[in-house]
Design an enzyme around this catalytic site. Structure first.
Site, PDB file in Angstrom:
ATOM      1  CG  LEU A  62       1.508 -25.061  -5.530  1.00  0.00           C
ATOM      2  CD1 LEU A  62       2.115 -25.717  -6.754  1.00  0.00           C
ATOM      3  CD2 LEU A  62       1.246 -26.103  -4.477  1.00  0.00           C
ATOM      4  CB  CYS A  78      -1.492 -25.998  -8.834  1.00  0.00           C
ATOM      5  SG  CYS A  78      -1.093 -24.234  -8.686  1.00  0.00           S
ATOM      6  N   GLY A 120     -17.278 -22.245  -7.409  1.00  0.00           N
ATOM      7  CA  GLY A 120     -18.323 -21.224  -7.473  1.00  0.00           C
ATOM      8  C   GLY A 120     -19.511 -21.448  -6.567  1.00  0.00           C
TER       9      GLY A 120
HETATM   10  O1  RRO Z   1      -1.247 -21.816  -4.679  1.00  0.00           O
HETATM   11  C1  RRO Z   1      -1.842 -21.567  -5.747  1.00  0.00           C
HETATM   12  O2  RRO Z   1      -1.512 -20.628  -6.488  1.00  0.00           O
HETATM   13  C2  RRO Z   1      -2.964 -22.399  -6.224  1.00  0.00           C
HETATM   14  C3  RRO Z   1      -3.029 -23.781  -6.109  1.00  0.00           C
HETATM   15 BR1  RRO Z   1      -1.761 -24.793  -5.218  1.00  0.00          BR
HETATM   16  C4  RRO Z   1      -4.106 -24.495  -6.716  1.00  0.00           C
HETATM   17  O3  RRO Z   1      -4.210 -25.726  -6.690  1.00  0.00           O
HETATM   18  N1  RRO Z   1      -5.033 -23.771  -7.380  1.00  0.00           N
HETATM   19  C5  RRO Z   1      -4.963 -22.427  -7.460  1.00  0.00           C
HETATM   20  O4  RRO Z   1      -5.848 -21.822  -8.082  1.00  0.00           O
HETATM   21  N2  RRO Z   1      -3.942 -21.760  -6.879  1.00  0.00           N
END
Ligand code: RRO
Length: 305
Positions: A73, A129, A246
């Site tokens: 994030l 996330c 996917g």
């Molecule tokens: O940034 C991430 O690691 C991430 C986010 Br915000 C998300 O919503 N989904 C993901 O698989 N990675």
């Protein structure tokens, strides 16, 4: 092409294919992608109130039929992101979805308020996330009450901008979460975020392959899960859905629409192919439609029951 134009919450997308959040981190690159053939709309990488760094690399690792990621994030924070959105909005012709993420319910209102001032076409709430549990606990999207509160706060700040709730597949009872966000006033649903988290090991180093050890699973490996989740969502509420997870071929996109998606998200399929994946999937959709004598996407939406 006229028959591929898709209305979603009253807003016209020139193609049903939308780039999902997280694939592109630079605003310049997003503006370039928005001009690519087949791209119906683009989504900003999730914006947090305060700036955040990226996780330790590698942040994305491929495996046989998918990818695992823990990007962590990263965000420049809403002040910088809002200026960037204003710049990009001037350059692009397709709808822009601004994705936001918060770590406490109280952050959603000020965050959404600042984002709403830039007038994106949509605000998407990332309730899902899977990669920051160690910092903030389980995603809000695993709890109906938290999901409801998050949507209520964003709706309060968003004014007329439609709000999309992006859900996680990592729950036992998805319809319960869907009902909660619908009751809170969500205008649409995006399903799904990555699954897991999962873990991959490098047998040579005997260490996890991701810098952050565990991470969300995406790509072909989760397509059946994504289709089932979209199916569950459309059976539960009447809200329009962006189906994602996917999708890498025209047939995948048509499957998403058949289970009930209005728009189709494309994410991991960009790895190794880049922006051209949108034109490829778009052309393949037209081929499937011709072969199967499908005259419009509306005619096949939610027709599998
Ligand atoms: O940034 C991430 O690691 C991430 C986010 Br915000 C998300 O919503 N989904 C993901 O698989 N990675």
């Amino acid at each position: 092409m006229q028959k591929m134009q898709t209305k979603f919450c009253g807003i016209t997308f020139p193609s049903p294919l939308v780039q999902v959040s997280g694939m592109i981190h630079s605003s310049q690159a997003l503006a370039i992608l928005a001009q690519e053939r087949g791209v119906g709309g683009v989504t900003w990488k999730s914006i947090s109130l305060q700036p955040r760094p990226m996780h330790k690399t590698p942040t994305v690792v491929p495996f046989g039929i998918g990818f695992i990621n823990s990007v962590g994030l990263p965000s420049p924070g809403v002040e910088v992101a809002a200026l960037e959105i204003l710049q990009v909005m001037k350059k692009i012709k397709v709808p822009l979805i601004a994705s936001i993420v918060a770590f406490q319910i109280s952050e959603f209102y000020p965050l959404a308020q600042q984002v709403a001032k830039t007038k994106p076409d949509f605000i998407e709430i990332n309730l899902s996330c899977p990669n920051v549990d160690d910092e903030i606990g389980k995603p809000f999207g695993t709890d109906p009450l938290m999901s409801m509160l998050a949507v209520q706060e964003v709706k309060r700040a968003a004014g007329k901008i439609p709000v999309i709730a992006k859900l996680t597949p990592n729950v036992v009872d998805l319809p319960e979460i869907v009902r909660a966000v619908a009751e809170a006033g969500a205008d649409a649903i995006a399903a799904i975020n990555t699954s897991g988290p999962g873990l991959l090991i490098d047998t040579h180093t005997r260490k996890p392959r991701l810098g952050h050890k565990i991470g969300g699973i995406s790509g072909a490996a989760i397509k059946p899960l994504a289709l089932r989740c979209v199916y569950d969502v459309v059976k539960t509420v009447k809200l329009p859905v962006i189906g994602m997870g996917g999708v890498s071929t025209g047939a995948d996109a048509i499957e998403m629409i058949m289970v009930g998606a209005t728009l189709v998200g494309v994410g991991s399929a960009m790895f190794g192919v880049g922006n051209k994946i949108f034109g490829k999937i778009y052309d393949e959709m037209l081929e499937v439609m011709k072969r199967e004598k499908i005259t419009s996407l509306d005619s096949i939406r939610q027709t599998i029951n």
